[in-house]
Scaffold this motif. Sequence first.
Motif, mmCIF file in Angstrom:
data_model
loop_
_atom_site.group_PDB
_atom_site.id
_atom_site.type_symbol
_atom_site.label_atom_id
_atom_site.label_comp_id
_atom_site.label_asym_id
_atom_site.label_seq_id
_atom_site.Cartn_x
_atom_site.Cartn_y
_atom_site.Cartn_z
ATOM 1 N N ALA A 6 84.675 2.470 30.425
ATOM 2 C CA ALA A 6 83.922 2.779 31.643
ATOM 3 C C ALA A 6 84.212 4.196 32.129
ATOM 4 O O ALA A 6 83.293 4.920 32.559
ATOM 5 C CB ALA A 6 84.256 1.766 32.739
ATOM 6 N N LYS A 51 81.346 7.190 32.275
ATOM 7 C CA LYS A 51 81.022 7.815 33.559
ATOM 8 C C LYS A 51 81.180 9.325 33.509
ATOM 9 O O LYS A 51 80.379 10.063 34.091
ATOM 10 C CB LYS A 51 81.925 7.239 34.655
ATOM 11 N N THR A 72 78.690 11.842 30.072
ATOM 12 C CA THR A 72 77.420 11.137 30.267
ATOM 13 C C THR A 72 76.511 11.159 29.045
ATOM 14 O O THR A 72 75.569 10.367 28.971
ATOM 15 C CB THR A 72 76.673 11.738 31.469
ATOM 16 N N LEU A 126 72.509 1.241 30.885
ATOM 17 C CA LEU A 126 73.324 0.039 30.808
ATOM 18 C C LEU A 126 74.605 0.221 31.621
ATOM 19 O O LEU A 126 75.132 1.334 31.726
ATOM 20 C CB LEU A 126 73.704 -0.282 29.351
ATOM 21 N N SER A 127 75.101 -0.851 32.174
ATOM 22 C CA SER A 127 76.396 -0.798 32.843
ATOM 23 C C SER A 127 77.496 -0.784 31.786
ATOM 24 O O SER A 127 77.265 -1.147 30.622
ATOM 25 C CB SER A 127 76.575 -2.002 33.764
ATOM 26 N N ALA A 128 78.691 -0.371 32.186
ATOM 27 C CA ALA A 128 79.820 -0.368 31.254
ATOM 28 C C ALA A 128 80.087 -1.777 30.719
ATOM 29 O O ALA A 128 80.395 -1.963 29.543
ATOM 30 C CB ALA A 128 81.067 0.186 31.935
ATOM 31 N N GLU A 129 79.940 -2.766 31.584
ATOM 32 C CA GLU A 129 80.157 -4.149 31.176
ATOM 33 C C GLU A 129 79.150 -4.582 30.113
ATOM 34 O O GLU A 129 79.502 -5.287 29.157
ATOM 35 C CB GLU A 129 80.063 -5.081 32.379
ATOM 36 N N GLU A 130 77.906 -4.145 30.264
ATOM 37 C CA GLU A 130 76.877 -4.487 29.281
ATOM 38 C C GLU A 130 77.148 -3.801 27.948
ATOM 39 O O GLU A 130 76.974 -4.405 26.880
ATOM 40 C CB GLU A 130 75.500 -4.089 29.815
#
Length: 257
Positions: free
Chosen positions: A188, A192, A195, A237-241
């Motif tokens: 993550a 961030k 990029t 996408l989110s970091a979790e995804e």
Amino acid sequence: MQLRPVGYPVLLMRKFFGYILSPIFYLLFGVIITVFHPIQWLCLKLGGYQAHKKCVDTLNCCLVACYYVLGNTVSFINKQQLPTDRPILFVANHQSMYDIPPLIFFLRKYHGKFISKIELAKGIPSISFNLRHGGAANIDRKDPKQSIAEILKLANNMKAKNWSAFIFPEGTRAKTGKVKPFNVGGIAVILKKATNVLVVPVAINHSWEMVRYGFFPLNTFTRMSWEVLTPIEPQGLSAEEVVAQTEARIKEKIVLN
């Protein structure tokens, strides 16, 4: 997950040869990292980053060659057309310390740096020197602030210098090859900060078998493989995804005995 049964007599035979061949392996491994330590220092002092990197690439080629002393084989599969004009975050499962040299050598053109335990940055000829001077993020797991700062520093270098990075999000080695849950944290931070990074899963199979019995004897006649999988574009996408997709793709490729 696929299963690949191995007969008990075969395991005994491989262990027997391990007692014979492991001392030879460790002798060669030790000579290589000892000899390359001063060579790395000279390359860095006289030729800077590029000379040092070529030395490290050669070092890891020699370390991979040591695996064959045990009758083990390395298959590195990369059918992906990966870009060289943007940083890549290689995300792999972690089965043993012997996961690392093939990643460094076979993916050398991407200038990959490791996120590593700070304990490894001292006391090991060649390896510790490279971790200290080659651009790695050496994190103290007991100090979250220091860990984040190190990963941020690496992410900045990825963005500014077009470096790539290797991360083992399980956090520790899977001693039986079974993939442990992936941690989101370090990935993550890089997503961030850098990029424009591309996330590339790497599935490692059977390197855990090399250390099935621990430090001694090392296991023999093991067919180990590293496979670079389809990249994941993290934008949108989110970091979790991203982590969930990466973990799922790697798990699909893992073969358990």
